[in-house]
Design an enzyme around this catalytic site. Structure first.
Site: not given
Ligand code: ZN
Length: 188
Positions: A46, A51, A95-96, A137-138, A141
């Site tokens: 995701g 991000q 998470c990236l 999660h997204e 963000h």
């Molecule tokens: Zn993330």
């Protein structure tokens, strides 16, 4: 088209509420394609627009390469809103934007969600298990929230060293990162 650099903890763009998208434009479609490519390259499942430094309410998701989810097609969620939740589950998240950090997070097990897809068509669906997890999660963000915000102060204190390194950009990843927010661009 190259990969977009990923912004990491604790860049201001990741703490800010993102703006709803009102128009389907060529620019938006280009961003979607670039984000999908960036997510796949970084081996993420995701990726939210903020991000990659764009403060827009949009995220791409693809869990089709995870076990048991091969049938779940990649998704684009524009202006997603969670409209209902059910149950509770614990799952280890990463998470990236928080490389090298993985922690158990408690979240609802299943959700109802509505959004516009990449064709700007309204979609309302139910999701559970990994898909529900990634969606939550997204969506977080897009509201300026990280999964570590759910951790207890004690657990968070154990991560202090890693988080400080991240703030200074002292982290190595297999994917390009944006410079940390504290760093000014070098003048030529
Ligand atoms: Zn993330």
């Amino acid at each position: 088209m190259s990969f977009l650099p990923i912004y990491t903890f604790d860049h201001p763009v990741l703490r800010k509420e993102t703006s709803p998208i009102t128009e389907d434009t060529e620019e938006l479609q280009k961003l979607i394609a670039a984000m999908q490519k960036t997510m796949h390259h970084a081996e993420g499942i995701g990726l939210a627009a903020n991000q990659v430094g764009k403060s827009l309410a949009m995220t791409v998701i693809d869990i089709s390469e995870t076990k048991g989810n091969e049938h779940i097609l990649p998704l684009v969620l524009i202006n997603p809103v969670i409209i209902g939740t059910h149950g509770e589950s614990v799952f280890e998240e990463g998470c990236l934007s928080l490389p090298e950090i993985r922690e158990d997070v408690v979240r609802p097990e299943s959700i109802g969600i509505k959004f516009l897809n990449e064709d700007f068509k309204e979609v309302e669906m139910e999701a559970d298990k990994l898909l529900a997890r990634v969606m939550q999660h997204e969506v977080d963000h897009l509201h300026g929230k990280y999964f570590i915000d759910y951790l207890s102060p004690l657990k968070l204190s154990f991560l202090k060293g890693k988080l400080n390194k991240l703030r200074k950009g002292e982290v190595e990843t297999d994917y390009p990162l944006a410079p940390p927010s504290g760093m000014k661009k070098k003048k030529k």
